[in-house]
Write a protein that holds these residues in place. Structure first.
Motif, PDB file in Angstrom:
ATOM      1  N   CYS A 125      52.666  54.129  33.335  1.00  0.00           N
ATOM      2  CA  CYS A 125      53.553  54.030  31.821  1.00  0.00           C
ATOM      3  C   CYS A 125      52.587  55.012  31.001  1.00  0.00           C
ATOM      4  CB  CYS A 125      53.129  52.504  31.269  1.00  0.00           C
ATOM      5  SG  CYS A 125      53.868  52.354  29.760  1.00  0.00           S
ATOM      6  N   PRO A 126      53.252  55.899  30.001  1.00  0.00           N
ATOM      7  CA  PRO A 126      52.790  56.782  29.352  1.00  0.00           C
ATOM      8  C   PRO A 126      52.073  56.188  28.155  1.00  0.00           C
ATOM      9  CG  PRO A 126      55.119  57.411  29.619  1.00  0.00           C
ATOM     10  CD  PRO A 126      54.975  56.100  30.238  1.00  0.00           C
ATOM     11  N   THR A 127      52.388  54.874  27.780  1.00  0.00           N
ATOM     12  CA  THR A 127      51.639  54.415  26.828  1.00  0.00           C
ATOM     13  C   THR A 127      50.154  53.494  27.176  1.00  0.00           C
ATOM     14  OG1 THR A 127      53.846  54.111  25.614  1.00  0.00           O
ATOM     15  CG2 THR A 127      51.830  52.647  24.543  1.00  0.00           C
ATOM     16  N   CYS A 128      50.184  52.552  28.002  1.00  0.00           N
ATOM     17  CA  CYS A 128      49.329  51.782  28.482  1.00  0.00           C
ATOM     18  C   CYS A 128      48.627  51.988  29.872  1.00  0.00           C
ATOM     19  CB  CYS A 128      49.965  50.280  28.470  1.00  0.00           C
ATOM     20  SG  CYS A 128      50.839  49.915  29.848  1.00  0.00           S
ATOM     21  N   GLN A 129      49.460  52.887  30.479  1.00  0.00           N
ATOM     22  CA  GLN A 129      48.833  53.321  31.962  1.00  0.00           C
ATOM     23  C   GLN A 129      48.993  52.389  32.865  1.00  0.00           C
ATOM     24  OE1 GLN A 129      47.850  56.547  32.197  1.00  0.00           O
ATOM     25  NE2 GLN A 129      48.878  56.658  30.093  1.00  0.00           N
ATOM     26  N   LYS A 130      49.926  51.348  33.004  1.00  0.00           N
ATOM     27  CA  LYS A 130      50.137  50.508  33.956  1.00  0.00           C
ATOM     28  C   LYS A 130      50.999  51.028  34.940  1.00  0.00           C
ATOM     29  CE  LYS A 130      50.516  45.782  31.673  1.00  0.00           C
ATOM     30  NZ  LYS A 130      51.336  44.675  31.095  1.00  0.00           N
ATOM     31  N   ASN A 131      50.993  50.596  36.300  1.00  0.00           N
ATOM     32  CA  ASN A 131      51.792  51.230  37.219  1.00  0.00           C
ATOM     33  C   ASN A 131      53.211  50.726  36.981  1.00  0.00           C
ATOM     34  OD1 ASN A 131      49.863  52.562  38.612  1.00  0.00           O
ATOM     35  ND2 ASN A 131      49.128  50.952  39.600  1.00  0.00           N
ATOM     36  N   VAL A 132      54.042  51.546  37.212  1.00  0.00           N
ATOM     37  CA  VAL A 132      55.463  51.205  37.017  1.00  0.00           C
ATOM     38  C   VAL A 132      56.155  51.977  38.348  1.00  0.00           C
ATOM     39  CG1 VAL A 132      57.704  51.437  35.455  1.00  0.00           C
ATOM     40  CG2 VAL A 132      55.394  51.575  34.415  1.00  0.00           C
ATOM     41  N   GLU A 133      57.168  50.904  38.783  1.00  0.00           N
ATOM     42  CA  GLU A 133      58.009  51.443  39.937  1.00  0.00           C
ATOM     43  C   GLU A 133      59.154  52.173  39.454  1.00  0.00           C
ATOM     44  OE1 GLU A 133      60.796  49.343  43.279  1.00  0.00           O
ATOM     45  OE2 GLU A 133      59.059  48.162  42.751  1.00  0.00           O
ATOM     46  N   TRP A 134      59.377  53.293  39.950  1.00  0.00           N
ATOM     47  CA  TRP A 134      60.369  54.157  39.407  1.00  0.00           C
ATOM     48  C   TRP A 134      61.716  53.798  40.244  1.00  0.00           C
ATOM     49  CZ3 TRP A 134      60.572  57.609  35.527  1.00  0.00           C
ATOM     50  CH2 TRP A 134      61.656  58.207  35.442  1.00  0.00           C
TER      51      TRP A 134
ATOM     52  N   CYS B  95      56.379  50.794  30.947  1.00  0.00           N
ATOM     53  CA  CYS B  95      56.377  49.168  31.741  1.00  0.00           C
ATOM     54  C   CYS B  95      57.363  48.187  30.820  1.00  0.00           C
ATOM     55  CB  CYS B  95      55.162  48.561  31.924  1.00  0.00           C
ATOM     56  SG  CYS B  95      54.266  48.591  30.172  1.00  0.00           S
ATOM     57  N   SER B  96      57.531  48.419  29.516  1.00  0.00           N
ATOM     58  CA  SER B  96      58.377  47.387  28.718  1.00  0.00           C
ATOM     59  C   SER B  96      58.840  47.926  27.674  1.00  0.00           C
ATOM     60  CB  SER B  96      57.168  46.316  28.380  1.00  0.00           C
ATOM     61  OG  SER B  96      56.453  46.869  27.284  1.00  0.00           O
ATOM     62  N   LYS B  97      59.579  47.398  26.998  1.00  0.00           N
ATOM     63  CA  LYS B  97      60.432  47.610  25.787  1.00  0.00           C
ATOM     64  C   LYS B  97      59.224  47.961  24.635  1.00  0.00           C
ATOM     65  CE  LYS B  97      63.957  48.120  22.982  1.00  0.00           C
ATOM     66  NZ  LYS B  97      64.941  49.329  23.248  1.00  0.00           N
ATOM     67  N   ARG B  98      58.146  47.081  24.810  1.00  0.00           N
ATOM     68  CA  ARG B  98      56.935  47.107  23.534  1.00  0.00           C
ATOM     69  C   ARG B  98      56.313  48.484  23.968  1.00  0.00           C
ATOM     70  NH1 ARG B  98      51.472  47.090  23.949  1.00  0.00           N
ATOM     71  NH2 ARG B  98      50.771  46.556  22.057  1.00  0.00           N
ATOM     72  N   CYS B  99      56.060  49.177  24.753  1.00  0.00           N
ATOM     73  CA  CYS B  99      55.553  50.360  25.121  1.00  0.00           C
ATOM     74  C   CYS B  99      56.612  51.597  24.732  1.00  0.00           C
ATOM     75  CB  CYS B  99      55.071  50.609  26.541  1.00  0.00           C
ATOM     76  SG  CYS B  99      53.366  49.776  26.964  1.00  0.00           S
TER      77      CYS B  99
END
Length: 72
Positions: A11-20, A30-34
């Motif tokens: 995730c460009p904002t929080c760096q969590k892993n996100v499945e593409w 990862c979320s609407k918030r980010c």
């Protein structure tokens, strides 16, 4: 690449892993918030795509100066 391969991005904002994949609705976020945090950064001009270095002269046009002078 076969269909069983899962691509993971940060995730460009929080760096969590996100499945593409289609099930990751906000990808690459990862979320609407980010997603909204990133949008806010662009709106506040904290992010920008640089095409060249801007000089002070590039920031003002003759029309801007004429408007400024006519108001005073």
């Amino acid at each position: 690449m076969n269909k069983n391969t899962v691509t993971i991005v940060k995730c460009p904002t929080c760096q969590k892993n996100v499945e593409w994949s289609e099930k990751s609705f906000f990808r690459p976020f990862c979320s609407k918030r980010c997603q909204l945090i990133d949008l806010g950064d662009w709106a506040a001009e904290e992010h920008r795509i640089v095409d060249k270095e801007l000089s002070e002269q590039d920031l003002w046009s003759e029309d801007d100066l004429a408007d400024l002078v006519s108001k005073h």
